[in-house]
Scaffold this active site. Structure first.
Site, PDB file in Angstrom:
ATOM      1  N   ASP A  17       1.691   2.601   3.568  1.00 28.37           N
ATOM      2  CA  ASP A  17       1.175   3.839   3.098  1.00 28.37           C
ATOM      3  C   ASP A  17       2.356   5.905   3.555  1.00 28.37           C
ATOM      4  O   ASP A  17       1.700   6.467   3.222  1.00 28.37           O
ATOM      5  CB  ASP A  17      -0.215   4.101   4.265  1.00 28.37           C
TER       6      ASP A  17
ATOM      7  N   LYS B  32      -9.533  -0.364  -4.380  1.00 31.70           N
ATOM      8  CA  LYS B  32      -9.631   0.170  -3.425  1.00 31.70           C
ATOM      9  C   LYS B  32     -11.079   0.739  -3.161  1.00 31.70           C
ATOM     10  O   LYS B  32     -11.674   1.749  -3.894  1.00 31.70           O
ATOM     11  CB  LYS B  32      -8.611   1.010  -3.201  1.00 31.70           C
TER      12      LYS B  32
ATOM     13  N   HIS C 276       1.113   5.150  -1.769  1.00 31.49           N
ATOM     14  CA  HIS C 276       0.963   6.856  -2.971  1.00 31.49           C
ATOM     15  C   HIS C 276       2.184   6.919  -3.742  1.00 31.49           C
ATOM     16  O   HIS C 276       2.927   7.539  -3.092  1.00 31.49           O
ATOM     17  CB  HIS C 276       0.071   7.954  -2.115  1.00 31.49           C
TER      18      HIS C 276
ATOM     19  N   HIS D 260      -3.290  -0.671   6.470  1.00 30.13           N
ATOM     20  CA  HIS D 260      -2.985   0.681   7.802  1.00 30.13           C
ATOM     21  C   HIS D 260      -4.054   0.771   8.679  1.00 30.13           C
ATOM     22  O   HIS D 260      -4.653   1.993   9.197  1.00 30.13           O
ATOM     23  CB  HIS D 260      -2.507   2.124   7.263  1.00 30.13           C
TER      24      HIS D 260
ATOM     25  N   ALA E  38      -2.320  15.399   5.511  1.00 25.79           N
ATOM     26  CA  ALA E  38      -2.253  14.331   5.519  1.00 25.79           C
ATOM     27  C   ALA E  38      -1.917  12.600   4.866  1.00 25.79           C
ATOM     28  O   ALA E  38      -2.132  13.386   3.718  1.00 25.79           O
ATOM     29  CB  ALA E  38      -3.972  13.515   5.930  1.00 25.79           C
TER      30      ALA E  38
ATOM     31  N   HIS F 242       0.672  -1.352   0.170  1.00 23.54           N
ATOM     32  CA  HIS F 242       0.140   0.404  -0.266  1.00 23.54           C
ATOM     33  C   HIS F 242       0.661   1.192   0.319  1.00 23.54           C
ATOM     34  O   HIS F 242       1.651   1.851   1.071  1.00 23.54           O
ATOM     35  CB  HIS F 242      -0.824  -0.209   1.272  1.00 23.54           C
TER      36      HIS F 242
HETATM   37  C1  NCD Z   1      -2.888   9.388   2.038  1.00 23.14           C
HETATM   38  C2  NCD Z   1      -2.692  10.527   1.146  1.00 23.14           C
HETATM   39  O1  NCD Z   1      -2.192  11.908   1.266  1.00 23.14           O
HETATM   40  O2  NCD Z   1      -2.954  10.338   0.160  1.00 23.14           O
HETATM   41  N1  NCD Z   1      -2.797  10.256   3.396  1.00 23.14           N
HETATM   42  C3  NCD Z   1      -2.147   9.728   4.752  1.00 23.14           C
HETATM   43  O3  NCD Z   1      -2.655  10.045   4.873  1.00 23.14           O
HETATM   44  N2  NCD Z   1      -2.435   8.486   4.604  1.00 23.14           N
HETATM   45  C4  NCD Z   1      -4.381   8.428   2.036  1.00 23.14           C
HETATM   46  C5  NCD Z   1      -5.135   7.577   2.825  1.00 23.14           C
HETATM   47  O4  NCD Z   1      -4.305   6.434   2.753  1.00 23.14           O
HETATM   48  O5  NCD Z   1      -5.382   7.987   3.978  1.00 23.14           O
HETATM   49 ZN    ZN Z   2      -2.089   4.739   2.172  1.00 23.13          ZN
END
Ligand code: NCD
Ligand code: ZN
Length: 343
Positions: free
Chosen positions: A247, A99, A15, A174, A263, A13
């Site tokens: 994450d 997702k 981004h 997560h 976040a 997982h």
């Molecule tokens: C993630 C993001 O910034 O895309 N942020 C996070 O705090 N983990 C989104 C997510 O997975 O919740």
């Molecule tokens: Zn995430």
């Protein structure tokens, strides 16, 4: 033990974002992992097989020469997801999973699912074809305290969904609470969970004591110490239900240090070092390979990686920030010294 060699691990997982940020962050992950489940929360989100295919090509083009790394794509579910396109994308090997973002739960989740009942047809189809579902497990109702959102999600959404579709393979992503650990431990083989490095290292004090610290803020938000300890126990238990998912979620320093900070924690640069520190502290070095390299592929029914990586007991200082083409990004553990180094 001063050195540990494990089968090449994967990140289940993260981004990658897009454009310049993507080109900046992909090499960090490709250096550590053989594959990664790539989140689809771009703007606009990745909602079709065609979009995922194009995004995958952009990621592959950002992998440094000579490194063998495979992005595994996911489809962002909305109230209007087309089950045929999804199933075709899965059959064609474009999508590895879909997702579920509850609408409004986190960064770029506005077009997420407003009510799981609205996508029941899609989820039934996924159960039929054996396509895994990745879940951001938080309710979004304004009346639920942000620290309770995961536990309430289990009661209101995940529990009932598992009862309704026991064959659907679900990754509770997560996880941050002892309630989640209890749920996953008690569930059947169709339920797995990922755990991030930050939720193993920090509790909510890291975010709120001695000043508000935006670089410790991610969603789901870090909880009390008792929850962190439950997560550490789960991750290092040897249970095949738990696996690595960083994450990693890069935002520029400017976007984090703001009156309404984003976040997300960027942990890709030292992810393995960070996890291994936890397994070492817990006296569970022998459980690290399962968590990092075996449980994930087994859950996803994908082959285990060939090849190995080695980490050595040697200090590494994490930089205060890294420069993403002119925009500083603050990594997890910034300014700290970790005791393991990827060779
Ligand atoms: C993630 C993001 O910034 O895309 N942020 C996070 O705090 N983990 C989104 C997510 O997975 O919740
Ligand atoms: Zn995430």
């Amino acid at each position: 033990m001063n050195e540990i060699t494990i089968r090449r691990p994967d990140d289940w997982h993260l981004h990658f974002r897009d454009d310049a940020m993507m080109r900046f962050v992909v090499p960090y992950t490709a250096r550590q992992f053989a594959r990664a489940i790539v989140m689809p929360n771009l703007t606009p989100p990745v909602t079709s097989a065609a979009m995922a295919k194009a995004y995958r090509e952009r990621i592959v083009a950002a992998v440094p020469d000579g490194i063998d790394f495979m992005p595994l794509m996911t489809c962002y579910l909305t109230d209007n997801t087309d089950a045929d396109d999804l199933a075709q994308g899965f059959a064609d090997g474009v999508f590895t999973a879909a997702k579920l973002y509850p609408a409004g739960a986190t960064t770029n989740s506005d077009s997420g699912v407003t009510d799981v009942a609205k996508i029941m047809g899609v989820l039934e189809r996924m159960a039929e074809i054996g396509m895994p579902l990745c879940v951001h497990g938080e309710v979004t109702s304004a009346d639920i305290d942000v620290f309770d959102r995961e536990a309430v999600f289990i009661d209101r959404v995940l529990g009932p969904l598992v009862e309704r579709l026991p064959a659907l393979r679900i990754i509770f992503e997560h996880i941050t609470t002892s309630e989640a650990v209890q749920f996953v431990d008690g569930a059947g083989e169709s339920i797995g969970a990922t755990i991030t490095p930050q939720h193993l290292h920090i509790n909510r004090n890291a975010m709120l004591v001695g000043g508000i610290r935006p670089h410790a803020y991610c969603l789901p938000v870090a909880k009390r110490e008792a929850h962190r300890l439950a997560l550490r126990k789960a991750a290092t238990s040897g249970s095949a239900k738990y696996f690595l998912g960083t994450d990693s979620a890069p935002h520029t320093r400017e976007a984090k240090e703001s009156a309404c900070g984003c976040a997300g924690i960027f942990n890709a640069p030292f992810a393995l070092e960070s996890y291994l520190t936890v397994f070492d502290e817990e006296g569970a070095l022998d459980k690290f390979e399962g968590f990092a390299s075996e449980n994930g592929p087994q859950f996803y029914r994908l082959p285990l990686n060939q090849g190995t990586v080695t980490l050595r007991r040697a200090e590494v200082r994490v930089p205060d920030s890294v420069d993403a083409s002119g925009s500083p990004v603050v990594p997890f553990h910034a300014g700290e010294t970790l005791r393991w180094t990827l060779v």
